[in-house]
Design a protein around this motif. Structure first.
Motif, PDB file in Angstrom:
ATOM      1  N   ILE A   1       0.829  -1.209   0.000  1.00  0.00           N
ATOM      2  CA  ILE A   1       0.000   0.000   0.000  1.00  0.00           C
ATOM      3  C   ILE A   1       0.859   1.251   0.000  1.00  0.00           C
ATOM      4  O   ILE A   1       0.594   2.206  -0.744  1.00  0.00           O
ATOM      5  N   SER A   2       1.903   1.300   0.809  1.00  0.00           N
ATOM      6  CA  SER A   2       2.768   2.487   0.851  1.00  0.00           C
ATOM      7  C   SER A   2       3.519   2.657  -0.462  1.00  0.00           C
ATOM      8  O   SER A   2       3.705   3.781  -0.933  1.00  0.00           O
ATOM      9  N   THR A   3       3.943   1.558  -1.074  1.00  0.00           N
ATOM     10  CA  THR A   3       4.623   1.627  -2.369  1.00  0.00           C
ATOM     11  C   THR A   3       3.687   2.192  -3.431  1.00  0.00           C
ATOM     12  O   THR A   3       4.071   3.081  -4.201  1.00  0.00           O
ATOM     13  N   LEU A   4       2.476   1.706  -3.456  1.00  0.00           N
ATOM     14  CA  LEU A   4       1.489   2.184  -4.408  1.00  0.00           C
ATOM     15  C   LEU A   4       1.160   3.656  -4.168  1.00  0.00           C
ATOM     16  O   LEU A   4       1.057   4.441  -5.115  1.00  0.00           O
ATOM     17  N   LEU A   5       1.038   4.042  -2.916  1.00  0.00           N
ATOM     18  CA  LEU A   5       0.740   5.425  -2.557  1.00  0.00           C
ATOM     19  C   LEU A   5       1.873   6.366  -2.991  1.00  0.00           C
ATOM     20  O   LEU A   5       1.620   7.435  -3.546  1.00  0.00           O
ATOM     21  N   ILE A   6       3.116   5.959  -2.761  1.00  0.00           N
ATOM     22  CA  ILE A   6       4.269   6.776  -3.168  1.00  0.00           C
ATOM     23  C   ILE A   6       4.293   6.927  -4.687  1.00  0.00           C
ATOM     24  O   ILE A   6       4.484   8.025  -5.212  1.00  0.00           O
ATOM     25  N   PHE A   7       4.090   5.836  -5.382  1.00  0.00           N
ATOM     26  CA  PHE A   7       4.130   5.867  -6.848  1.00  0.00           C
ATOM     27  C   PHE A   7       3.006   6.749  -7.410  1.00  0.00           C
ATOM     28  O   PHE A   7       3.247   7.583  -8.284  1.00  0.00           O
ATOM     29  N   LEU A   8       1.805   6.592  -6.907  1.00  0.00           N
ATOM     30  CA  LEU A   8       0.684   7.387  -7.401  1.00  0.00           C
ATOM     31  C   LEU A   8       0.847   8.872  -7.086  1.00  0.00           C
ATOM     32  O   LEU A   8       0.540   9.730  -7.919  1.00  0.00           O
ATOM     33  N   THR A   9       1.354   9.173  -5.903  1.00  0.00           N
ATOM     34  CA  THR A   9       1.543  10.569  -5.513  1.00  0.00           C
ATOM     35  C   THR A   9       2.573  11.264  -6.395  1.00  0.00           C
ATOM     36  O   THR A   9       2.331  12.351  -6.924  1.00  0.00           O
ATOM     37  N   SER A  10       3.712  10.647  -6.576  1.00  0.00           N
ATOM     38  CA  SER A  10       4.754  11.290  -7.381  1.00  0.00           C
ATOM     39  C   SER A  10       4.359  11.365  -8.855  1.00  0.00           C
ATOM     40  O   SER A  10       4.648  12.357  -9.531  1.00  0.00           O
ATOM     41  N   SER A  11       3.671  10.355  -9.349  1.00  0.00           N
ATOM     42  CA  SER A  11       3.209  10.393 -10.734  1.00  0.00           C
ATOM     43  C   SER A  11       2.172  11.488 -10.937  1.00  0.00           C
ATOM     44  O   SER A  11       2.192  12.195 -11.947  1.00  0.00           O
ATOM     45  N   THR A  12       1.274  11.649  -9.978  1.00  0.00           N
ATOM     46  CA  THR A  12       0.251  12.683 -10.063  1.00  0.00           C
ATOM     47  C   THR A  12       0.874  14.075 -10.014  1.00  0.00           C
ATOM     48  O   THR A  12       0.469  14.961 -10.774  1.00  0.00           O
ATOM     49  N   ILE A  13       1.834  14.264  -9.147  1.00  0.00           N
ATOM     50  CA  ILE A  13       2.514  15.562  -9.067  1.00  0.00           C
ATOM     51  C   ILE A  13       3.212  15.883 -10.386  1.00  0.00           C
ATOM     52  O   ILE A  13       3.128  17.000 -10.896  1.00  0.00           O
ATOM     53  N   GLY A  14       3.896  14.919 -10.965  1.00  0.00           N
ATOM     54  CA  GLY A  14       4.554  15.119 -12.249  1.00  0.00           C
ATOM     55  C   GLY A  14       3.558  15.422 -13.354  1.00  0.00           C
ATOM     56  O   GLY A  14       3.777  16.300 -14.189  1.00  0.00           O
ATOM     57  N   TYR A  15       2.445  14.720 -13.352  1.00  0.00           N
ATOM     58  CA  TYR A  15       1.406  14.945 -14.358  1.00  0.00           C
ATOM     59  C   TYR A  15       0.809  16.346 -14.220  1.00  0.00           C
ATOM     60  O   TYR A  15       0.640  17.051 -15.211  1.00  0.00           O
ATOM     61  N   LEU A  16       0.487  16.748 -13.002  1.00  0.00           N
ATOM     62  CA  LEU A  16      -0.118  18.064 -12.791  1.00  0.00           C
ATOM     63  C   LEU A  16       0.840  19.201 -13.145  1.00  0.00           C
ATOM     64  O   LEU A  16       0.426  20.215 -13.707  1.00  0.00           O
ATOM     65  N   TYR A  17       2.103  19.032 -12.794  1.00  0.00           N
ATOM     66  CA  TYR A  17       3.064  20.079 -13.132  1.00  0.00           C
ATOM     67  C   TYR A  17       3.273  20.148 -14.642  1.00  0.00           C
ATOM     68  O   TYR A  17       3.392  21.235 -15.207  1.00  0.00           O
ATOM     69  N   GLY A  18       3.295  19.011 -15.314  1.00  0.00           N
ATOM     70  CA  GLY A  18       3.413  18.996 -16.768  1.00  0.00           C
ATOM     71  C   GLY A  18       2.199  19.606 -17.443  1.00  0.00           C
ATOM     72  O   GLY A  18       2.301  20.205 -18.514  1.00  0.00           O
ATOM     73  N   LYS A  19       1.040  19.480 -16.818  1.00  0.00           N
ATOM     74  CA  LYS A  19      -0.193  20.003 -17.397  1.00  0.00           C
ATOM     75  C   LYS A  19      -0.219  21.529 -17.416  1.00  0.00           C
ATOM     76  O   LYS A  19      -0.903  22.122 -18.248  1.00  0.00           O
ATOM     77  N   THR A  20       0.542  22.177 -16.542  1.00  0.00           N
ATOM     78  CA  THR A  20       0.555  23.647 -16.550  1.00  0.00           C
ATOM     79  C   THR A  20       1.100  24.187 -17.867  1.00  0.00           C
ATOM     80  O   THR A  20       0.695  25.268 -18.301  1.00  0.00           O
TER      81      THR A  20
END
Length: 174
Positions: A7-26
């Protein structure tokens, strides 16, 4: 224990991927908003130069005809123009500067081009305003080209960086 690690591995992966996606979307958002801003300025040019519409009414028409994602800026300018009768057109344009940065993700150069429209609007005759609109639209066209290049380069980079960072953190923790 294994479930907690998973669960923590999945949470870390999803969080960092989401942050990268949102920053790229700007970067995509900036390009999209510049295109909508260009369309709104073309509508404003038509209203002022060709239809000889007074500025407050022209700003309302841009708000009604333009894309809502950007055209609300022109309604804000019109409201400030009526509220701040002593400040003039440029101060009304200046009042939406923060929204251009924060909500539309525009950069300093983009905002300066937009504010230059506020400086020249209403201070010259129709022929000079037509020349100024042409100049401003050319500058925005240049900004759009730069935004396309920047988007192509950076959007994919930040998305990939978010995924790679997540994988890197997971590798370090395991």
């Amino acid at each position: 224990m294994v479930l907690l690690k998973l669960i923590s591995t999945l949470l870390i992966f999803l969080t960092s991927s989401t942050i990268g996606y949102l920053y790229g979307k700007t970067f995509s958002s900036r390009l999209e908003n510049l295109i909508y801003l260009e369309q709104c300025i073309k509508i404003l040019e038509t209203e002022i130069v060709y239809a000889a519409t007074p500025l407050p009414e022209a700003l309302s028409n841009v708000f009604n005809k333009g894309k809502g994602k950007v055209s609300y800026i022109f309604d804000e300018i019109k409201k400030k123009l009526f509220l701040n009768k002593e400040g003039g057109v440029y101060n009304s344009f200046l009042s939406v500067e923060d929204k251009l940065y924060e909500e539309l993700h525009l950069q300093k150069e983009d905002v300066e081009v937009f504010l230059s429209l506020g400086r020249v609007l209403g201070t010259s005759d129709r022929m000079d305003q037509q020349k100024n609109f042409t100049l401003i639209l050319n500058q925005i066209g240049t900004q759009i080209l730069e935004a396309k290049i920047e988007r192509n380069k950076n959007e994919k980079l930040y998305r990939s960086l978010g995924i790679i960072t997540g994988v890197g953190i997971i590798i370090l923790l395991v």
